[in-house]
Design a protein around this motif. Structure first.
Motif, short mmCIF file in Angstrom:
data_model
loop_
_atom_site.label_atom_id
_atom_site.label_comp_id
_atom_site.label_asym_id
_atom_site.label_seq_id
_atom_site.Cartn_x
_atom_site.Cartn_y
_atom_site.Cartn_z
N VAL A 1 1.20 -1.01 0.13
CA VAL A 1 -0.07 -0.37 0.04
C VAL A 1 1.03 1.06 0.23
CG1 VAL A 1 -1.68 0.97 1.77
CG2 VAL A 1 -1.59 -1.09 1.47
N PRO A 2 0.61 2.58 -0.62
CA PRO A 2 1.52 3.72 -0.91
C PRO A 2 1.77 4.06 0.02
CG PRO A 2 0.01 3.41 -3.08
CD PRO A 2 -0.37 2.53 -1.91
N ILE A 3 2.12 5.25 0.49
CA ILE A 3 3.20 5.76 1.70
C ILE A 3 1.61 6.88 2.54
CG2 ILE A 3 4.02 7.01 3.47
CD1 ILE A 3 5.46 4.28 2.90
N ARG A 4 1.74 7.45 1.18
CA ARG A 4 0.23 8.24 0.80
C ARG A 4 -1.21 7.71 1.19
NH1 ARG A 4 0.71 8.29 -4.21
NH2 ARG A 4 -1.74 8.11 -6.18
N TYR A 5 -1.30 6.59 1.31
CA TYR A 5 -2.63 6.36 1.61
C TYR A 5 -2.89 5.79 3.28
CZ TYR A 5 -4.53 6.63 -3.34
OH TYR A 5 -4.36 7.12 -4.63
N ARG A 6 -1.79 5.32 3.67
CA ARG A 6 -1.55 5.11 5.06
C ARG A 6 -1.22 6.62 5.74
NH1 ARG A 6 1.53 0.15 6.00
NH2 ARG A 6 2.26 -0.87 3.51
N ARG A 7 -0.99 7.81 5.29
CA ARG A 7 -0.71 8.81 5.56
C ARG A 7 -1.92 9.02 5.80
NH1 ARG A 7 2.04 12.97 8.43
NH2 ARG A 7 1.54 14.69 8.05
N GLN A 8 -2.56 9.21 5.31
CA GLN A 8 -4.07 9.16 4.48
C GLN A 8 -5.57 8.38 5.23
OE1 GLN A 8 -5.78 8.61 0.89
NE2 GLN A 8 -4.66 10.31 -0.08
N ARG A 9 -4.86 7.40 5.94
CA ARG A 9 -5.28 6.55 6.91
C ARG A 9 -5.89 7.11 8.49
NH1 ARG A 9 -5.35 2.38 10.19
NH2 ARG A 9 -7.27 0.61 9.79
N CYS B 1 -16.75 14.25 -3.47
CA CYS B 1 -15.93 13.29 -2.64
C CYS B 1 -16.08 12.81 -1.96
CB CYS B 1 -14.37 13.53 -3.53
SG CYS B 1 -13.85 12.24 -3.02
N GLN B 2 -16.34 11.87 -1.73
CA GLN B 2 -17.30 10.99 -0.34
C GLN B 2 -17.00 9.53 -0.03
OE1 GLN B 2 -21.71 11.96 -0.21
NE2 GLN B 2 -20.84 14.13 0.42
N ILE B 3 -15.80 9.21 -0.93
CA ILE B 3 -15.26 8.16 -0.98
C ILE B 3 -13.53 7.78 -0.61
CG2 ILE B 3 -16.78 6.73 -2.44
CD1 ILE B 3 -14.84 7.02 -4.67
N GLY B 4 -13.14 6.75 -0.57
CA GLY B 4 -11.64 6.46 0.23
C GLY B 4 -11.34 7.41 1.67
N TYR B 5 -10.27 7.07 1.48
CA TYR B 5 -10.46 8.02 3.51
C TYR B 5 -9.85 9.12 3.47
CZ TYR B 5 -7.26 3.57 4.13
OH TYR B 5 -6.95 2.10 4.76
N ARG B 6 -9.42 9.71 2.13
CA ARG B 6 -9.48 11.25 1.63
C ARG B 6 -11.38 12.22 1.82
NH1 ARG B 6 -5.23 13.74 -2.16
NH2 ARG B 6 -7.15 12.55 -3.73
N GLY B 7 -12.35 11.00 1.13
CA GLY B 7 -13.20 11.55 0.67
C GLY B 7 -14.30 11.50 2.10
#
Length: 453
Positions: free
Chosen positions: A284-292, A406-412
């Motif tokens: 899993v890319p680092i940016r999604y770990r941070r977004q989590r 945007c309302q999906i994913g960690y960011r949404g």
């Protein structure tokens, strides 16, 4: 698990649901160089056109077979043939999606027979793909029409092909905005995978300005991409409404699939990223770990304002589950849940009951609620009850930017949580600096300092 009950009223007073033909039309909008056509009266098409234009604030290509009293009784074959020929001559679409309406469904017209006859008689249509979708508007709802259209698109155009290992299909539900689909595509591509999104409204209804004009849809999934979907190694469906299309893809081309009932929340996005990591063989890319971690902090910060609140929620089944489940995870109580049509998603909703009804049913039970969540037709209800109103779903015509929400994913998910929490912050009385001051006589903080020191 929610118990599903149906409203016992003799009529719909303030409609929550939109029709099946409108949902099928929305799916067709996600195909490039496509012209959706409603086989019915001009009024049916005009109503759908107005809602789509007001929601997206864009030019919407949509045609009609213009049925009248005579053709309704005697049959509409000539109207279908004339409409297809005129559309082919004027705009030259690569795909025409023909959606039936209650008018022609009640008459019992043989649409497959109509198209076969047209194909035989008019060879100039040989270079145009014709897709027919059965969408009577006296049953079902927006989500059903979308589901039937996507399944018909797959059934008509997809053929088995040799597998391309890093290519996957993405089937977004009708509750995903163009901004949601952009986010989902970005997540898939971050793992080195190549997504084919069917249908892809992020290319056609994302509010871009283009120097090129044509009478059909401009952007979306191309005909070649749809045909190539049979070569994909895997299919990701978002929402229970995509299950039929995913199963059809598997039956035709042997493409395995997984359905994610929602991508709003922590656990559901964890599962998506784990799935993509397994498919790609990448971490899993680092940016999604941070977004989590950012989402976790947002949930911590916001739960003070969402914990214990009572919510009235009215939406299509998959959207109802996505937002309702997130609210429950944030400590809210789903006091009133109203939906439009039967769905397997209702069994997963963390509420005691889901009513298949209208906005009047929602209003009757929402007097003790702290927050109302539904589309723009709920604004009068919110004004009468004096409650904050969060607009979701379709249509939202009294706000701008729907295509980019945007309302999906960690960011949404984080954005959605902040939006809900901020509505509650506005409702909760604020503390003033003087509220924290202690009475002057309670404590004496003065210190006697000896003279000269």
């Amino acid at each position: 698990m929610a118990i599903v009950v149906e409203s016992e009223k003799a009529c719909t007073v303030n409609p929550l649901k939109m029709s099946q033909p409108l949902g099928a039309t929305y799916a067709a909008m996600g195909l490039d160089a496509c012209m959706p056509v409603m086989h019915g009266s001009q009024g049916c098409t005009s109503f759908a056109l107005v809602l789509l234009v007001r929601h997206f604030r864009e030019a919407i290509p949509l045609q009609t077979t213009a049925m009248n009293e005579v053709t309704t009784i005697l049959g509409g074959y000539e109207n279908v043939e004339t409409a297809l020929l005129n559309i082919r001559k004027r705009t030259a679409p690569k795909i025409i999606v023909l959606c039936t309406t209650g008018l022609t469904e009640t008459n019992g017209e043989d649409m497959d027979g109509h198209l076969a006859m047209v194909r035989k008689r008019k060879r100039e249509l040989d270079d145009t793909e014709l897709i027919v979708v059965s969408t009577p508007d006296y049953v079902g709802a927006f989500e059903d029409g979308y589901r039937h259209a996507v399944t018909a698109i797959v059934k008509t155009l997809v053929k088995p092909l040799p597998t391309v290992r890093r290519q996957i299909n993405v089937l977004p539900g009708s509750h995903l905005s163009p901004g949601d689909i952009d986010e989902l595509r970005e997540i898939v591509c971050a793992f080195g995978l190549e997504p084919i999104v069917v249908p892809d409204v992020s290319g056609s209804l994302d509010g871009h300005l283009d120097a090129v004009w044509r009478g059909t849809t401009l952007g979306g999934t191309t005909l070649d991409q749809i045909r190539a979907a049979g070569a994909s190694a895997f299919t990701v469906g978002v929402g229970e409404q995509t299950r039929d299309a995913a199963q059809t893809l598997e039956a035709i081309a042997g493409v395995p699939f997984e359905i994610f009932q929602r991508l709003t929340g922590l656990e559901s996005n964890d599962r998506l990223l784990q799935c993509l990591a397994q498919l790609s063989g990448r971490a899993v890319p680092i940016r999604y770990r941070r977004q989590r971690s950012q989402l976790l902090d947002a949930m911590l910060d916001s739960h003070f304002y969402t914990g214990g609140i009572k919510v009235a929620l009215g939406a299509e089944p998959d959207l109802l589950l996505a937002i309702g489940a997130l609210l429950r995870e944030m400590g809210a109580e789903l006091s009133v849940c109203v939906s439009t049509t039967a769905s397997a998603s209702h069994a997963l909703l963390p509420a005691s009951e889901v009513m298949l009804g209208d906005l009047e049913d929602m209003e009757r039970g929402a007097s003790n609620c702290d927050l109302l969540i539904t589309h723009s037709h709920g604004r009068q209800m919110a004004a009468r009850l004096g409650k904050p109103h969060m607009r979701v779903g379709f249509p939202v015509f009294d706000r701008v930017g729907n295509a980019h929400r945007c309302q999906i994913g960690y960011r949404g998910t984080m954005n959605l949580i902040f939006e809900i929490a901020n509505l509650m912050v506005e409702k909760i009385p604020h503390h003033h600096p003087g509220d924290w001051a202690l009475p002057q006589s309670s404590v004496d903080f003065s210190v006697a300092v000896p003279r000269g020191e």
